[in-house]
Design a protein around this motif. Structure first.
Motif, PDB file in Angstrom:
ATOM      1  N   ARG A   1      -2.539   0.605  -3.994  1.00 20.52           N
ATOM      2  CA  ARG A   1      -2.873  -0.828  -3.654  1.00 20.52           C
ATOM      3  C   ARG A   1      -2.204  -1.638  -4.466  1.00 20.52           C
ATOM      4  O   ARG A   1      -2.127  -0.774  -6.029  1.00 20.52           O
TER       5      ARG A   1
ATOM      6  N   ALA B   1      -3.151  -1.094   5.985  1.00 24.99           N
ATOM      7  CA  ALA B   1      -3.193  -0.279   5.191  1.00 24.99           C
ATOM      8  C   ALA B   1      -3.413   1.144   6.136  1.00 24.99           C
ATOM      9  O   ALA B   1      -4.343   1.824   5.782  1.00 24.99           O
TER      10      ALA B   1
ATOM     11  N   SER C   1       3.443   5.096   7.825  1.00 25.31           N
ATOM     12  CA  SER C   1       2.938   4.568   7.807  1.00 25.31           C
ATOM     13  C   SER C   1       2.483   3.220   9.460  1.00 25.31           C
ATOM     14  O   SER C   1       3.559   3.897  10.164  1.00 25.31           O
TER      15      SER C   1
ATOM     16  N   TRP D   1      -4.997   7.048  -1.563  1.00 26.78           N
ATOM     17  CA  TRP D   1      -4.356   5.678  -0.872  1.00 26.78           C
ATOM     18  C   TRP D   1      -4.545   4.403  -2.208  1.00 26.78           C
ATOM     19  O   TRP D   1      -5.323   4.203  -3.246  1.00 26.78           O
TER      20      TRP D   1
ATOM     21  N   CYS E   1       0.536  -0.790  -0.085  1.00 28.05           N
ATOM     22  CA  CYS E   1      -0.078  -0.106  -0.283  1.00 28.05           C
ATOM     23  C   CYS E   1       0.936   1.101  -0.434  1.00 28.05           C
ATOM     24  O   CYS E   1       2.068   1.241   0.600  1.00 28.05           O
TER      25      CYS E   1
ATOM     26  N   MET F   1       0.507   5.587   0.479  1.00 25.06           N
ATOM     27  CA  MET F   1      -0.051   6.812   0.548  1.00 25.06           C
ATOM     28  C   MET F   1       0.434   7.990   0.182  1.00 25.06           C
ATOM     29  O   MET F   1       1.966   7.966   0.523  1.00 25.06           O
TER      30      MET F   1
END
Length: 129
Positions: A90, A122, A116, A88, A61, A63
């Motif tokens: 993935r 996530a 993170s 976000w 993941c 961001m």
């Protein structure tokens, strides 16, 4: 900006591009991930700019925090001209990063921190000044 990932991968981010490198011993690009870009404006303040980039511990993941100044709002209400997007991403089954979700204007200033959560794959944290 370099990020160390699981399995010896290294990610380098510049502008709106993230490049995954095989590792410190083999710095050849393995894969490149372009952040989606909508619209074109010649003034760099009015283009979406990457402010923060954070990877989950396994790299599954990502961001991103992007910001810009809205040209129309800048003329009429400069105090509210700043815009922010937190996205976000993935990895799908093929290993490609796909956009999962977007948060519009969760901050009213430049995002200065993006990290993170090592316990939750996530989950990410952001902060602004």
């Amino acid at each position: 900006l370099l990020h160390s990932l699981e399995g010896g991968l290294v990610a380098a981010s510049v502008g709106r591009r993230v490049t995954f490198l095989k590792g410190p011993e083999e710095p050849e690009p393995q894969d490149t991930f372009e952040l989606h870009h909508r619209g074109h404006n010649s003034d760099p303040r009015h283009c979406w700019a990457l402010q923060q980039l954070a990877f989950s511990s396994s790299g599954s993941c990502i961001m991103t925090c992007e910001g810009r100044i809205s040209p129309a709002l800048e003329d009429f209400d400069p105090a509210s001209a700043f815009g922010c997007l937190v996205k976000w991403w993935r990895r799908d089954a093929a290993g490609e990063y796909i956009l999962d979700s977007i948060s519009n204007n969760p901050h009213h200033a430049d995002v200065t921190v993006g990290i993170s959560n090592p316990a939750e794959e996530a989950v990410f944290f952001t902060a602004s000044r």
